[in-house]
Design an enzyme around this catalytic site. Structure first.
Site, PDB file in Angstrom:
ATOM      1  NE  ARG A 195      45.314  31.572  33.531  1.00 22.00           N
ATOM      2  CZ  ARG A 195      45.995  32.522  34.091  1.00 22.00           C
ATOM      3  NH1 ARG A 195      46.180  33.416  33.098  1.00 22.00           N
ATOM      4  NH2 ARG A 195      46.144  32.604  35.317  1.00 22.00           N
ATOM      5  CB  SER A 214      48.568  35.571  43.593  1.00 18.80           C
ATOM      6  OG  SER A 214      49.143  35.453  42.453  1.00 18.80           O
ATOM      7  CD  GLN A 242      50.556  36.899  37.736  1.00 16.23           C
ATOM      8  OE1 GLN A 242      51.714  37.119  38.446  1.00 16.23           O
ATOM      9  NE2 GLN A 242      50.399  37.934  36.796  1.00 16.23           N
ATOM     10  CG  ASP A 273      44.923  43.033  36.481  1.00 13.91           C
ATOM     11  OD1 ASP A 273      45.863  43.084  37.152  1.00 13.91           O
ATOM     12  OD2 ASP A 273      44.662  42.167  35.926  1.00 13.91           O
ATOM     13  NE  ARG A 291      49.166  48.610  38.040  1.00 18.09           N
ATOM     14  CZ  ARG A 291      48.837  47.319  37.466  1.00 18.09           C
ATOM     15  NH1 ARG A 291      47.983  46.652  37.894  1.00 18.09           N
ATOM     16  NH2 ARG A 291      49.357  47.110  36.206  1.00 18.09           N
TER      17      ARG A 291
HETATM   18  C1  S3P Z   1      46.814  37.288  36.135  1.00 20.07           C
HETATM   19  C2  S3P Z   1      46.674  37.485  37.588  1.00 20.07           C
HETATM   20  C3  S3P Z   1      46.895  38.540  38.522  1.00 20.07           C
HETATM   21  C4  S3P Z   1      46.481  39.912  37.433  1.00 20.07           C
HETATM   22  C5  S3P Z   1      47.543  39.932  36.271  1.00 20.07           C
HETATM   23  C6  S3P Z   1      46.935  38.618  35.456  1.00 20.07           C
HETATM   24  C7  S3P Z   1      46.722  36.204  35.576  1.00 20.07           C
HETATM   25  O1  S3P Z   1      47.866  38.805  39.077  1.00 20.07           O
HETATM   26  O2  S3P Z   1      46.795  40.972  38.272  1.00 20.07           O
HETATM   27  O3  S3P Z   1      47.232  40.998  35.597  1.00 20.07           O
HETATM   28  O4  S3P Z   1      46.654  36.026  34.463  1.00 20.07           O
HETATM   29  O5  S3P Z   1      46.848  35.108  36.344  1.00 20.07           O
HETATM   30  P1  S3P Z   1      47.909  37.905  40.710  1.00 20.07           P
HETATM   31  O6  S3P Z   1      47.382  36.697  40.259  1.00 20.07           O
HETATM   32  O7  S3P Z   1      49.126  37.652  41.020  1.00 20.07           O
HETATM   33  O8  S3P Z   1      47.266  38.765  41.570  1.00 20.07           O
END
Ligand code: S3P
Length: 432
Positions: free
Chosen positions: A29, A168, A170, A317, A348
């Site tokens: 970020r 999520s 992300q 994670d 996983r």
């Molecule tokens: C992350 C969000 C998580 C995590 C990934 C990093 C991030 O994924 O598993 O290792 O930096 O936003 P999700 O948001 O898809 O669960």
């Protein structure tokens, strides 16, 4: 990934102090937000791992100047309007974070972009991003399976009310990056609160991002003036977790992990370890770009745990490691509501079950989780384990191997470089 490593069970406990590398989510970020801000962003303790280097490389492909000096990374931001198209596809490697955040960022730029990734990333779901972005006017073409490679046709975007279908960070962050470029505010409603680094960092750079008291409703006010900042990346709690697990499970251990992020959206593993009977205490709290502190971890005997959907985002994670703790604990543990594990770098749920079964662990798959009956008397059925090319599976298995008598071979051990290139050297530092 070809490297095989021999790992020998420990006779003595882990001892000493370690500063784990910078947080992966925050490092991504800092690059991205620095790149769309005006002026220089300086990043201290940046995580130089393969995933973050893919974000760095993709930004360079878009014309952003990024330099390195005295272990700091400098991003010479010129504002979002100065991103320029890349003729070559943007290379995402193994990194889901790079892909999803950049899909949101580039959906609103007035040019087309192409995304490609490695074999694992090219199987991971991207519709979870393209669909909410499409509601805002984005045009993202994926394969028929909803995966990479992707073509983004840049468009003007409009703010919408977006209820996300998966918990999520992300996906949330992709919508936030799109929302910054829209012509009116965007309201995001998450199923469950997820890590909030994008919101916190954008606020530091000058954006107005409003998080409601429920922690899962986020409003993005568009077109902020973002100014370059100084970012001090705290230690990655997901990397620290491997040593927390190792020190807990190997008798007579006592270690201190320095400056680990204590952002509550990331401390699920710490809380779960404590609930299972782990001995973890927070020594000093420091304010880096986010709250952080030193953790003292000592060996402990653990008992079983039950986790359900609401527990999952803050430990997403670290769930392979929770499975390992459960495999050494007294009693039967059950993890449910964790179907997201099926779409990580590997499935996983399947890879944890396959690999821990090789060590003689009593573990069963559920569609959305795991049932594990713990024991400290494993009977391995082979001495060959495999990371399956998944960094977190590789590091979890390395910790598991410390708990047995004799040696194990870990195949595809170099997968650790995706998030933690110095993992084996740092582990060695704690072995006396
Ligand atoms: C992350 C969000 C998580 C995590 C990934 C990093 C991030 O994924 O598993 O290792 O930096 O936003 P999700 O948001 O898809 O669960």
């Amino acid at each position: 990934m070809k490297e095989t490593r021999l790992i020998t069970g420990l006779k003595n406990g882990l001892k000493g102090e370690l500063a784990v590398p910078g947080d992966k989510s925050i490092s991504h970020r800092a690059l991205l937000i620095g790149a769309i801000s005006q002026g220089k962003t300086v990043i201290d303790h940046f995580l130089k791992s393969q995933d973050c280097l893919h974000t760095l490389g993709a930004l360079q492909q878009l014309g952003v100047t990024i330099t390195e000096q005295n272990s700091q990374v400098q991003v010479w931001g010129q504002g979002i309007e100065h991103l320029s198209p890349s003729a070559a596809p943007l290379e995402m490697g193994n990194s889901g974070t790079t892909t999803r955040l950049m899909l949101g960022l580039l959906a609103g730029r007035p040019f087309d972009s192409y995304f490609q990734g490695d074999a694992s990333l090219s199987q991971r779901p991207m519709k979870r991003v393209s669909e909410p972005l499409a509601k805002m006017g984005a045009e993202i073409a994926l394969t028929a399976a909803g995966t990479l490679p992707a073509k983004v046709k840049g468009h003007k975007l409009h703010g919408e009310k977006i209820a996300l279908q998966v918990a999520s960070a992300q996906v949330k962050s992709a919508v936030i990056f799109a929302g910054l470029q829209a012509d009116n505010p965007t309201k995001i409603i998450e199923k469950l609160p997820t890590r909030n680094h994008t919101e916190l960092m954008l606020r530091q750079f000058g954006a107005e991002i409003i998080t409601a008291a429920d922690q899962r409703t986020i409003t993005v006010i568009p077109k902020p003036k973002l100014l370059g900042q100084q970012i001090q990346v705290p230690g990655d709690p997901s990397s620290a977790a491997f040593f927390m697990a190792a020190a807990t499970l190997v008798p007579e251990s006592s270690i201190i992990l320095k400056n680990v992020s204590l952002n509550p959206t990331r401390t699920g593993f710490l809380r779960i370890l404590q609930k299972m009977g782990g001995k973890v205490s927070i020594l000093n709290q420091t304010k880096l770009s986010e709250n952080s502190g030193d953790l003292k971890v000592e060996s402990a005997k653990l008992h079983a745990i039950q986790l359900t959907a609401a527990d999952i985002p803050a430990v997403i994670d670290e769930l392979p490691l929770v499975a390992l703790l459960a495999a050494r604990a007294t009693g039967k543990s059950k993890i449910t509501g964790a179907e997201e594990l099926r779409v990580k770098e590997t499935d996983r749920i399947a890879t944890v079950t396959e690999e821990l079964s090789k060590l003689g662990v009593n573990i069963q798959e559920l569609p959305d989780g795991l049932v594990i009956s713990g024991s400290t008397k494993w009977q391995p059925v082979t001495n060959q384990l495999d990371s399956h090319g998944d960094h977190r599976i590789g590091m979890m298995l390395a910790v598991a191997a410390l708990c047995i008598q004799g040696s194990l071979e870990l195949q595809q051990a170099d997968a650790v470089k995706i998030s933690y290139p110095g993992f084996f050297a740092d582990l060695q530092q704690l072995i006396v």
